[in-house]
Design a protein around this motif. Structure first.
Motif, PDB file in Angstrom:
ATOM      1  N   LEU A  66      -8.226 -28.428  30.111  1.00 39.37           N
ATOM      2  CA  LEU A  66      -8.240 -29.653  30.899  1.00 39.37           C
ATOM      3  C   LEU A  66      -8.542 -29.334  32.355  1.00 39.37           C
ATOM      4  CD1 LEU A  66      -5.261 -30.441  32.691  1.00 39.37           C
ATOM      5  CD2 LEU A  66      -4.531 -29.556  30.489  1.00 39.37           C
ATOM      6  N   ILE A  67      -9.028 -30.335  33.064  1.00 34.97           N
ATOM      7  CA  ILE A  67      -9.280 -30.223  34.493  1.00 34.97           C
ATOM      8  C   ILE A  67      -8.388 -31.248  35.192  1.00 34.97           C
ATOM      9  CG2 ILE A  67     -10.986 -30.394  36.338  1.00 34.97           C
ATOM     10  CD1 ILE A  67     -13.126 -29.701  34.260  1.00 34.97           C
ATOM     11  N   VAL A  88      -9.798 -25.192  35.921  1.00 33.82           N
ATOM     12  CA  VAL A  88      -9.783 -25.438  34.480  1.00 33.82           C
ATOM     13  C   VAL A  88      -8.569 -24.723  33.906  1.00 33.82           C
ATOM     14  CG1 VAL A  88     -11.047 -25.204  32.317  1.00 33.82           C
ATOM     15  CG2 VAL A  88     -12.310 -25.527  34.460  1.00 33.82           C
ATOM     16  N   LEU A  89      -7.708 -25.484  33.242  1.00 30.11           N
ATOM     17  CA  LEU A  89      -6.460 -24.943  32.719  1.00 30.11           C
ATOM     18  C   LEU A  89      -6.465 -24.929  31.194  1.00 30.11           C
ATOM     19  CD1 LEU A  89      -3.909 -26.850  35.012  1.00 30.11           C
ATOM     20  CD2 LEU A  89      -4.957 -24.606  35.407  1.00 30.11           C
ATOM     21  N   ASP A  90      -5.785 -23.951  30.647  1.00 33.92           N
ATOM     22  CA  ASP A  90      -5.601 -23.844  29.198  1.00 33.92           C
ATOM     23  C   ASP A  90      -4.369 -24.670  28.823  1.00 33.92           C
ATOM     24  OD1 ASP A  90      -5.063 -23.144  26.579  1.00 33.92           O
ATOM     25  OD2 ASP A  90      -5.341 -20.991  26.892  1.00 33.92           O
ATOM     26  N   ARG A  91      -4.610 -25.791  28.174  1.00 32.06           N
ATOM     27  CA  ARG A  91      -3.507 -26.698  27.845  1.00 32.06           C
ATOM     28  C   ARG A  91      -2.428 -26.000  27.011  1.00 32.06           C
ATOM     29  NH1 ARG A  91      -3.568 -32.229  27.862  1.00 32.06           N
ATOM     30  NH2 ARG A  91      -5.864 -32.286  27.922  1.00 32.06           N
ATOM     31  N   SER A  92      -2.836 -25.088  26.137  1.00 29.76           N
ATOM     32  CA  SER A  92      -1.861 -24.428  25.268  1.00 29.76           C
ATOM     33  C   SER A  92      -0.932 -23.496  26.047  1.00 29.76           C
ATOM     34  CB  SER A  92      -2.580 -23.637  24.175  1.00 29.76           C
ATOM     35  OG  SER A  92      -3.318 -22.559  24.725  1.00 29.76           O
ATOM     36  N   ALA A  93      -1.318 -23.122  27.263  1.00 31.82           N
ATOM     37  CA  ALA A  93      -0.498 -22.218  28.070  1.00 31.82           C
ATOM     38  C   ALA A  93       0.433 -22.963  29.021  1.00 31.82           C
ATOM     39  CB  ALA A  93      -1.389 -21.268  28.860  1.00 31.82           C
ATOM     40  N   LEU A  94       0.237 -24.266  29.166  1.00 26.17           N
ATOM     41  CA  LEU A  94       1.030 -25.007  30.149  1.00 26.17           C
ATOM     42  C   LEU A  94       2.515 -25.046  29.800  1.00 26.17           C
ATOM     43  CD1 LEU A  94      -1.318 -28.011  31.006  1.00 26.17           C
ATOM     44  CD2 LEU A  94      -0.606 -26.149  32.525  1.00 26.17           C
TER      45      LEU A  94
END
Length: 205
Positions: A66-67, A88-94
């Protein structure tokens, strides 16, 4: 660019201060709170163009990325915090980010797939503080989009020209490749990206 307070502050002090002074955008640079210059229309167009391109790649590849509209990246040294122009982020890591839900703060470089700074008058920060701190956080890829060729000659060469620097993490250190004109940008985050440097630079024209 304005600086505030007479003594160095920590990241947590900065966030507490920011909560009460959010009428503008600020960053923390080595203990100093700095008001960021308001983006020009050209700057915003380049950043917005990249967001659109990245979102297309994310959807096409069905990535769980996601951005966010905005977020702050906390440095390892507790004395700096930055708001990238695009991240840009890795949703699974949030789920491993202890401050994300309440404060939109990123503390782990592994959560970030790609960070982008679009260069403006404060270009020294993009090529200096931010490159060093993003590398220390082990953010795997960092773009410096110098669409006006503002950076120092030691960074973009002589004569100066619009340059897109792609910093990619190799054995804990950034290896930097530069793209200009019709060069096709090569990205680890988006390996199928079909985009030239000039297409990015032309986004504001």
């Amino acid at each position: 660019m304005l600086q505030f307070l007479s003594k160095p502050v920590t990241f947590d002090q900065f966030i507490s201060w920011y909560t009460e002074n959010s009428e503008a955008h600020y960053e923390l640079h080595n203990g100093v709170i700095v008001e960021m210059p308001k983006a020009t229309g050209d700057h915003s167009e380049v950043a917005g163009f990249l967001v659109a391109e990245f979102n297309f790649e994310i959807r096409r590849d069905q990535k769980s990325w996601l951005i966010p509209k905005e977020c702050i990246v906390k440095s390892e040294n507790e004395m700096s915090g930055y708001e990238p122009d695009v991240i840009v982020l890795d949703r699974s890591a949030l789920g491993r980010e202890p401050r994300w839900k309440k404060e939109s703060i990123i503390t782990l470089g592994t959560t970030v797939s790609l960070a982008v700074e679009v260069v403006s008058t404060n270009w020294r920060d993009d090529y200096g503080y931010k490159l060093v701190d993003y590398e220390a956080l082990l953010i795997p890829e960092y773009w410096i989009v110098d669409y006006l060729g503002l950076g120092g000659r030691r960074y973009i060469g002589n004569p100066k020209q619009p340059t897109l620097s792609v910093c990619q993490l190799v054995d804990g250190e950034y290896q930097i490749r530069q793209f200009r004109g019709s060069d096709r940008i090569e990205s680890l985050a988006f390996p199928q990206l079909d985009l030239t440097a000039e297409q990015v630079f032309a986004a504001h024209r």
